[in-house]
Scaffold this motif. Structure first.
Motif, PDB file in Angstrom:
ATOM      1  N   GLN A 122      19.277   9.994   2.368  1.00 21.53           N
ATOM      2  CA  GLN A 122      18.596  10.714   1.305  1.00 21.53           C
ATOM      3  C   GLN A 122      19.523  11.700   0.596  1.00 21.53           C
ATOM      4  O   GLN A 122      19.305  12.023  -0.572  1.00 21.53           O
ATOM      5  N   TYR A 123      20.539  12.168   1.286  1.00 19.37           N
ATOM      6  CA  TYR A 123      21.535  13.009   0.612  1.00 19.37           C
ATOM      7  C   TYR A 123      22.184  12.224  -0.522  1.00 19.37           C
ATOM      8  O   TYR A 123      22.325  12.719  -1.643  1.00 19.37           O
ATOM      9  N   LEU A 124      22.588  10.977  -0.208  1.00 22.21           N
ATOM     10  CA  LEU A 124      23.166  10.121  -1.248  1.00 22.21           C
ATOM     11  C   LEU A 124      22.150   9.848  -2.346  1.00 22.21           C
ATOM     12  O   LEU A 124      22.484   9.876  -3.537  1.00 22.21           O
ATOM     13  N   ASN A 125      20.928   9.582  -1.942  1.00 22.78           N
ATOM     14  CA  ASN A 125      19.867   9.253  -2.888  1.00 22.78           C
ATOM     15  C   ASN A 125      19.595  10.409  -3.851  1.00 22.78           C
ATOM     16  O   ASN A 125      19.588  10.241  -5.067  1.00 22.78           O
ATOM     17  N   PHE A 126      19.381  11.606  -3.306  1.00 23.29           N
ATOM     18  CA  PHE A 126      19.027  12.763  -4.130  1.00 23.29           C
ATOM     19  C   PHE A 126      20.226  13.311  -4.898  1.00 23.29           C
ATOM     20  O   PHE A 126      20.062  13.915  -5.963  1.00 23.29           O
ATOM     21  N   ARG A 127      21.416  13.126  -4.371  1.00 22.52           N
ATOM     22  CA  ARG A 127      22.607  13.703  -5.011  1.00 22.52           C
ATOM     23  C   ARG A 127      23.140  12.821  -6.136  1.00 22.52           C
ATOM     24  O   ARG A 127      23.567  13.325  -7.168  1.00 22.52           O
ATOM     25  N   ASP A 153      19.553  22.135  -3.956  1.00 22.24           N
ATOM     26  CA  ASP A 153      18.426  21.318  -4.423  1.00 22.24           C
ATOM     27  C   ASP A 153      18.253  20.082  -3.535  1.00 22.24           C
ATOM     28  O   ASP A 153      17.134  19.721  -3.162  1.00 22.24           O
ATOM     29  N   VAL A 154      19.358  19.442  -3.212  1.00 21.09           N
ATOM     30  CA  VAL A 154      19.323  18.230  -2.388  1.00 21.09           C
ATOM     31  C   VAL A 154      18.811  18.554  -0.990  1.00 21.09           C
ATOM     32  O   VAL A 154      17.984  17.824  -0.428  1.00 21.09           O
ATOM     33  N   VAL A 199       0.828  -1.206   0.000  1.00 23.03           N
ATOM     34  CA  VAL A 199       0.000   0.000   0.000  1.00 23.03           C
ATOM     35  C   VAL A 199       0.865   1.261   0.000  1.00 23.03           C
ATOM     36  O   VAL A 199       0.587   2.234  -0.712  1.00 23.03           O
ATOM     37  N   ILE A 200       1.946   1.233   0.770  1.00 22.58           N
ATOM     38  CA  ILE A 200       2.815   2.410   0.882  1.00 22.58           C
ATOM     39  C   ILE A 200       3.640   2.624  -0.384  1.00 22.58           C
ATOM     40  O   ILE A 200       3.933   3.766  -0.764  1.00 22.58           O
ATOM     41  N   GLY A 201       4.010   1.537  -1.069  1.00 18.65           N
ATOM     42  CA  GLY A 201       4.867   1.630  -2.250  1.00 18.65           C
ATOM     43  C   GLY A 201       4.390   2.624  -3.294  1.00 18.65           C
ATOM     44  O   GLY A 201       5.168   3.484  -3.733  1.00 18.65           O
ATOM     45  N   PRO A 202       3.125   2.559  -3.736  1.00 21.65           N
ATOM     46  CA  PRO A 202       2.653   3.518  -4.745  1.00 21.65           C
ATOM     47  C   PRO A 202       2.670   4.962  -4.255  1.00 21.65           C
ATOM     48  O   PRO A 202       2.883   5.879  -5.056  1.00 21.65           O
ATOM     49  N   VAL A 203       2.463   5.162  -2.957  1.00 20.28           N
ATOM     50  CA  VAL A 203       2.496   6.524  -2.403  1.00 20.28           C
ATOM     51  C   VAL A 203       3.907   7.091  -2.504  1.00 20.28           C
ATOM     52  O   VAL A 203       4.115   8.237  -2.920  1.00 20.28           O
ATOM     53  N   GLN A 204       4.899   6.286  -2.133  1.00 16.96           N
ATOM     54  CA  GLN A 204       6.285   6.714  -2.261  1.00 16.96           C
ATOM     55  C   GLN A 204       6.644   6.963  -3.724  1.00 16.96           C
ATOM     56  O   GLN A 204       7.308   7.952  -4.042  1.00 16.96           O
ATOM     57  N   HIS A 205       6.213   6.068  -4.583  1.00 12.06           N
ATOM     58  CA  HIS A 205       6.480   6.214  -6.018  1.00 12.06           C
ATOM     59  C   HIS A 205       5.992   7.568  -6.533  1.00 12.06           C
ATOM     60  O   HIS A 205       6.745   8.316  -7.176  1.00 12.06           O
ATOM     61  N   GLY A 206       4.746   7.895  -6.229  1.00  5.81           N
ATOM     62  CA  GLY A 206       4.175   9.156  -6.699  1.00  5.81           C
ATOM     63  C   GLY A 206       4.837  10.371  -6.069  1.00  5.81           C
ATOM     64  O   GLY A 206       5.090  11.370  -6.749  1.00  5.81           O
ATOM     65  N   PHE A 207       5.148  10.265  -4.777  1.00  6.41           N
ATOM     66  CA  PHE A 207       5.739  11.409  -4.077  1.00  6.41           C
ATOM     67  C   PHE A 207       7.100  11.766  -4.654  1.00  6.41           C
ATOM     68  O   PHE A 207       7.388  12.940  -4.923  1.00  6.41           O
ATOM     69  N   TYR A 208       7.963  10.781  -4.856  1.00  9.32           N
ATOM     70  CA  TYR A 208       9.321  11.081  -5.313  1.00  9.32           C
ATOM     71  C   TYR A 208       9.370  11.482  -6.782  1.00  9.32           C
ATOM     72  O   TYR A 208      10.236  12.275  -7.175  1.00  9.32           O
ATOM     73  N   LEU A 209       8.451  10.977  -7.575  1.00 10.18           N
ATOM     74  CA  LEU A 209       8.353  11.476  -8.949  1.00 10.18           C
ATOM     75  C   LEU A 209       7.952  12.948  -8.957  1.00 10.18           C
ATOM     76  O   LEU A 209       8.532  13.766  -9.689  1.00 10.18           O
ATOM     77  N   LEU A 210       6.967  13.293  -8.142  1.00 12.54           N
ATOM     78  CA  LEU A 210       6.512  14.678  -8.054  1.00 12.54           C
ATOM     79  C   LEU A 210       7.598  15.575  -7.467  1.00 12.54           C
ATOM     80  O   LEU A 210       7.820  16.697  -7.955  1.00 12.54           O
ATOM     81  N   LEU A 211       8.281  15.079  -6.457  1.00  7.01           N
ATOM     82  CA  LEU A 211       9.339  15.862  -5.814  1.00  7.01           C
ATOM     83  C   LEU A 211      10.445  16.211  -6.806  1.00  7.01           C
ATOM     84  O   LEU A 211      10.933  17.349  -6.842  1.00  7.01           O
ATOM     85  N   ASP A 212      10.828  15.244  -7.634  1.00  8.64           N
ATOM     86  CA  ASP A 212      11.888  15.495  -8.612  1.00  8.64           C
ATOM     87  C   ASP A 212      11.429  16.432  -9.728  1.00  8.64           C
ATOM     88  O   ASP A 212      12.251  17.087 -10.368  1.00  8.64           O
ATOM     89  N   LYS A 213      10.124  16.473  -9.983  1.00  2.00           N
ATOM     90  CA  LYS A 213       9.612  17.417 -10.977  1.00  2.00           C
ATOM     91  C   LYS A 213       9.572  18.839 -10.419  1.00  2.00           C
ATOM     92  O   LYS A 213       9.896  19.800 -11.118  1.00  2.00           O
ATOM     93  N   LEU A 214       9.159  18.967  -9.159  1.00  2.00           N
ATOM     94  CA  LEU A 214       9.041  20.287  -8.542  1.00  2.00           C
ATOM     95  C   LEU A 214      10.394  20.844  -8.121  1.00  2.00           C
ATOM     96  O   LEU A 214      10.623  22.062  -8.193  1.00  2.00           O
ATOM     97  N   LEU A 215      11.291  19.970  -7.677  1.00  2.00           N
ATOM     98  CA  LEU A 215      12.620  20.385  -7.216  1.00  2.00           C
ATOM     99  C   LEU A 215      13.673  19.628  -8.017  1.00  2.00           C
ATOM    100  O   LEU A 215      14.345  18.734  -7.503  1.00  2.00           O
TER     101      LEU A 215
END
Length: 203
Positions: free
Chosen positions: A168-173, A110-111, A87-103
């Motif tokens: 998340q620093y490693l992830n986003f960077r 940025d990170v 259940v949580i997986g799709p929420v994370q999927h959508g959030f991080y796609l949106l986050l990378d589009k907005l930021l």
């Protein structure tokens, strides 16, 4: 021997993610990976979350059983973790796609903005969903779910703030959007051990 068997899949997952994170696009002639991290990315992220949550819970149960040798392994508890992850997986999927589009971008500022958004938005959402969904699946009422969340939210969020900003620093960077949730799911192996212990073993 058991720990070695558990370590090998984790090491293979890290090597796979590291390989893809160093490339600007999915390599040609890799039809399987192009589908896994392209057309079926939502499925990949959802299934990954559904796998790693019960995996982390199983490790937590093994730890808890060290102090109670006669305690039986709770398969229904791990099953609840699997459904919670799905259940949580799709929420994370959508959030991080949106986050990378907005930021967009991976510069330091940025990170840092992404990390802040993650801790203030996704982290509370994840914690609330984790406790509510898993508790409902265990047969608790909404009132009991709210009471447990009230008791454990701040402690869990503080732990989250100690663990995730560095990861998340490693992830986003360094990682690309395609592999964002996969990285999180792999890192969740440790986090879910802690979360599951807080939920089921924390007094």
């Amino acid at each position: 021997m058991y720990s070695i068997r558990l370590a090998n899949p984790l090491r293979m997952s890290l090597q796979t993610i590291s390989y893809f994170s160093m490339n600007s696009r999915i390599p040609p002639n890799t039809n399987f990976w192009s589908k896994v991290f392209g057309k079926y990315l939502l499925v990949t992220n959802t299934v990954g979350s559904g796998i790693f949550l019960p995996f982390g819970d199983a490790l937590a149960q093994q730890y808890e059983r060290l102090g109670e040798m006669n305690k039986a392994f709770d398969y229904s508890r791990s099953g609840s973790m699997m459904i919670t992850g799905l259940v949580i997986g799709p929420v994370q999927h959508g959030f991080y796609l949106l986050l990378d589009k907005l930021l967009s971008g991976n510069k330091l500022w940025d990170v840092l903005r992404k990390i802040l958004a993650d801790q203030l938005i996704m982290s509370p959402i994840y914690i609330v969903m984790f406790f509510h969904i898993s508790s409902l699946l265990e047969g608790k009422s909404i009132t009991e779910c709210n009471a447990e969340l009230y008791e454990k939210f701040l402690y869990t969020w503080f732990l989250d703030c100690c663990l995730w900003p560095g990861l998340q620093y490693l992830n986003f960077r360094y990682f690309k959007t395609l592999y964002r949730v996969v990285f999180i799911n792999v890192a969740n192996c440790v986090y879910i051990v802690l979360l599951s212990h807080i939920k089921h073993g924390f007094q």
